[in-house]
Design a protein around this motif. Structure first.
Motif, short mmCIF file in Angstrom:
data_model
loop_
_atom_site.label_atom_id
_atom_site.label_comp_id
_atom_site.label_asym_id
_atom_site.label_seq_id
_atom_site.Cartn_x
_atom_site.Cartn_y
_atom_site.Cartn_z
N SER A 149 -18.25 -5.52 15.85
CA SER A 149 -17.79 -5.84 17.10
C SER A 149 -18.10 -7.12 17.57
CB SER A 149 -18.68 -4.66 18.10
OG SER A 149 -18.26 -3.55 17.59
N ASP A 150 -18.10 -8.15 16.81
CA ASP A 150 -17.94 -9.49 17.52
C ASP A 150 -16.61 -10.32 17.76
OD1 ASP A 150 -16.92 -9.86 14.95
OD2 ASP A 150 -18.27 -11.47 14.02
N GLY A 151 -15.63 -9.37 17.83
CA GLY A 151 -14.35 -10.12 18.39
C GLY A 151 -13.63 -10.63 17.17
N LYS A 152 -14.06 -10.90 15.96
CA LYS A 152 -13.22 -11.24 14.71
C LYS A 152 -13.19 -10.20 13.71
CE LYS A 152 -16.11 -15.58 15.57
NZ LYS A 152 -16.96 -16.48 15.01
N GLY A 153 -11.86 -10.04 13.10
CA GLY A 153 -11.28 -9.45 11.99
C GLY A 153 -12.38 -9.42 10.73
N ASP A 154 -12.89 -8.24 10.13
CA ASP A 154 -13.60 -8.39 9.11
C ASP A 154 -13.08 -7.65 7.83
OD1 ASP A 154 -16.06 -9.00 10.30
OD2 ASP A 154 -16.34 -7.27 11.38
N GLU A 155 -12.05 -7.14 8.15
CA GLU A 155 -11.39 -6.44 6.94
C GLU A 155 -9.67 -6.09 7.34
OE1 GLU A 155 -13.44 -2.75 5.96
OE2 GLU A 155 -12.45 -1.89 7.62
N LEU A 156 -8.99 -6.46 6.21
CA LEU A 156 -7.50 -6.10 6.41
C LEU A 156 -7.39 -4.48 5.74
CD1 LEU A 156 -4.32 -6.34 6.92
CD2 LEU A 156 -4.48 -7.84 4.63
N ALA A 157 -6.86 -3.59 6.33
CA ALA A 157 -6.46 -2.30 5.70
C ALA A 157 -4.94 -1.96 5.62
CB ALA A 157 -7.36 -1.29 6.27
N PHE A 158 -4.63 -1.17 4.69
CA PHE A 158 -3.13 -0.65 4.52
C PHE A 158 -3.28 0.30 3.63
CE2 PHE A 158 -3.35 -4.46 1.77
CZ PHE A 158 -2.91 -3.90 0.63
N GLN A 159 -2.14 0.99 3.79
CA GLN A 159 -2.08 2.18 2.66
C GLN A 159 -0.63 1.94 1.75
OE1 GLN A 159 -1.87 5.56 5.33
NE2 GLN A 159 -3.98 6.05 4.91
N ILE A 160 -0.62 2.30 0.62
CA ILE A 160 0.40 2.15 -0.42
C ILE A 160 0.58 3.41 -1.20
CG2 ILE A 160 -1.02 0.92 -2.16
CD1 ILE A 160 1.24 -0.88 -2.58
N ASP A 161 1.68 3.36 -1.70
CA ASP A 161 1.84 4.60 -2.63
C ASP A 161 2.16 4.06 -4.05
OD1 ASP A 161 2.40 6.55 -0.83
OD2 ASP A 161 4.44 6.29 -0.37
N LEU A 162 1.37 4.75 -4.86
CA LEU A 162 1.31 4.21 -6.28
C LEU A 162 1.60 5.26 -7.28
CD1 LEU A 162 -1.85 1.96 -6.18
CD2 LEU A 162 0.23 0.99 -6.34
N ALA A 163 2.51 5.26 -8.29
CA ALA A 163 2.95 6.04 -9.28
C ALA A 163 1.71 6.18 -10.25
CB ALA A 163 4.07 6.00 -10.08
N PRO A 164 1.50 6.99 -11.33
CA PRO A 164 0.50 6.76 -12.30
C PRO A 164 0.77 5.59 -13.21
CG PRO A 164 1.55 9.06 -12.36
CD PRO A 164 2.24 8.45 -11.31
N HIS A 165 -0.14 4.82 -13.54
CA HIS A 165 -0.33 3.82 -13.98
C HIS A 165 0.72 2.43 -13.48
CE1 HIS A 165 -2.52 5.77 -17.11
NE2 HIS A 165 -1.76 6.48 -17.28
N GLN A 166 0.86 2.43 -12.32
CA GLN A 166 1.87 1.64 -11.65
C GLN A 166 0.95 0.32 -11.21
OE1 GLN A 166 3.90 2.79 -8.05
NE2 GLN A 166 5.79 1.45 -8.43
N THR A 167 1.65 -0.69 -11.16
CA THR A 167 1.03 -1.91 -10.63
C THR A 167 2.42 -2.40 -9.52
OG1 THR A 167 -0.06 -2.52 -12.47
CG2 THR A 167 0.44 -4.46 -10.93
N ARG A 168 1.71 -2.97 -8.38
CA ARG A 168 2.52 -3.27 -7.36
C ARG A 168 1.98 -4.56 -6.68
NH1 ARG A 168 4.78 1.15 -3.42
NH2 ARG A 168 6.59 -0.14 -3.10
N ILE A 169 3.07 -5.63 -6.48
CA ILE A 169 2.61 -6.86 -5.71
C ILE A 169 2.60 -6.67 -4.26
CG2 ILE A 169 3.09 -9.30 -5.61
CD1 ILE A 169 2.27 -8.47 -8.31
N VAL A 170 1.78 -6.93 -3.41
CA VAL A 170 1.65 -6.86 -2.25
C VAL A 170 1.53 -8.28 -1.68
CG1 VAL A 170 0.29 -6.08 -0.12
CG2 VAL A 170 0.62 -4.38 -1.97
N THR A 171 2.28 -8.58 -0.53
CA THR A 171 2.42 -10.05 -0.09
C THR A 171 1.89 -9.87 1.45
OG1 THR A 171 4.32 -10.55 -1.30
CG2 THR A 171 3.76 -11.96 0.66
N VAL A 172 0.72 -10.62 1.54
CA VAL A 172 0.06 -10.75 2.95
C VAL A 172 0.46 -12.05 3.40
CG1 VAL A 172 -1.89 -10.89 4.17
CG2 VAL A 172 -2.04 -9.45 2.23
N SER A 173 1.58 -12.23 4.40
CA SER A 173 2.04 -13.32 4.95
C SER A 173 1.55 -13.47 6.35
CB SER A 173 3.58 -13.20 5.28
OG SER A 173 4.28 -13.06 4.08
#
Length: 180
Positions: free
Chosen positions: A89-113
């Protein structure tokens, strides 16, 4: 398993404004699919790779690529709904949260722009409404719902709370609480 690749790319935009990106590798090492897997990245970790990272103006996208080389040649991406949380509650972001679907043994590239807020907001899509709340005399108080559950708080002598489970993932409060 989550790891951040220290590959920071700056893409030129109009004038001196730039949209910069951070690539994140997200993997599911298990034998079962992970639907809507919660991913939380501390802002401090993102700033370790990008000291000028601004959590107030960002967009998170994902491709089906599993390597940076594949991701570089992929034109189609999907925006992931994301949020920046202020944990202390200091007015500054502490973490980025999102959700993603992943198949078994899958690797995906996420881009944070991130970058110029006006440019980022033009890139972002509209998120589907997933909650609703309203006060109505027809339901005798306050109603709140998500796609899966609904609550009703009676503001009368009963002073009670009702909980409703839903069979279908829909928002229906406005339909049932609307005045006749």
């Amino acid at each position: 398993m989550l790891s951040i690749i220290p590959a920071l790319c700056a893409l030129p935009a109009q004038g001196t404004q730039k949209i910069k990106t951070i690539k994140v590798v997200v993997s599911n090492p298990g034998d079962h699919p992970r639907n809507a897997a919660d991913i939380v990245i501390p802002i401090a970790q993102l700033r370790g790779d990008a000291p000028d990272f601004t959590p107030g103006a960002l967009i998170v996208t994902v491709s089906d690529a599993s390597t940076l080389e594949q991701d570089a040649s992929t034109l189609q991406t999907e925006e992931l709904p994301s949020q920046v949380d202020d944990l202390d509650s200091d007015g500054k972001g502490d973490e980025l949260a999102f959700q993603i679907d992943l198949a078994p043994h899958q690797t995906r590239i996420v881009t944070v722009s991130y970058g110029d807020q006006d440019r980022i907001w033009r890139l972002r899509g509209d998120y589907q409404q997933r909650t609703a709340a309203l006060f109505s005399r027809k339901i005798e108080g306050l109603g709140w719902e998500s796609e899966r559950v609904a609550f009703r708080v009676y503001l009368d002598p009963r002073n009670a709370i009702d909980l409703y489970g839903k069979r279908r993932p829909t928002l229906q409060l406005a339909m049932y609480a609307a005045p006749d």
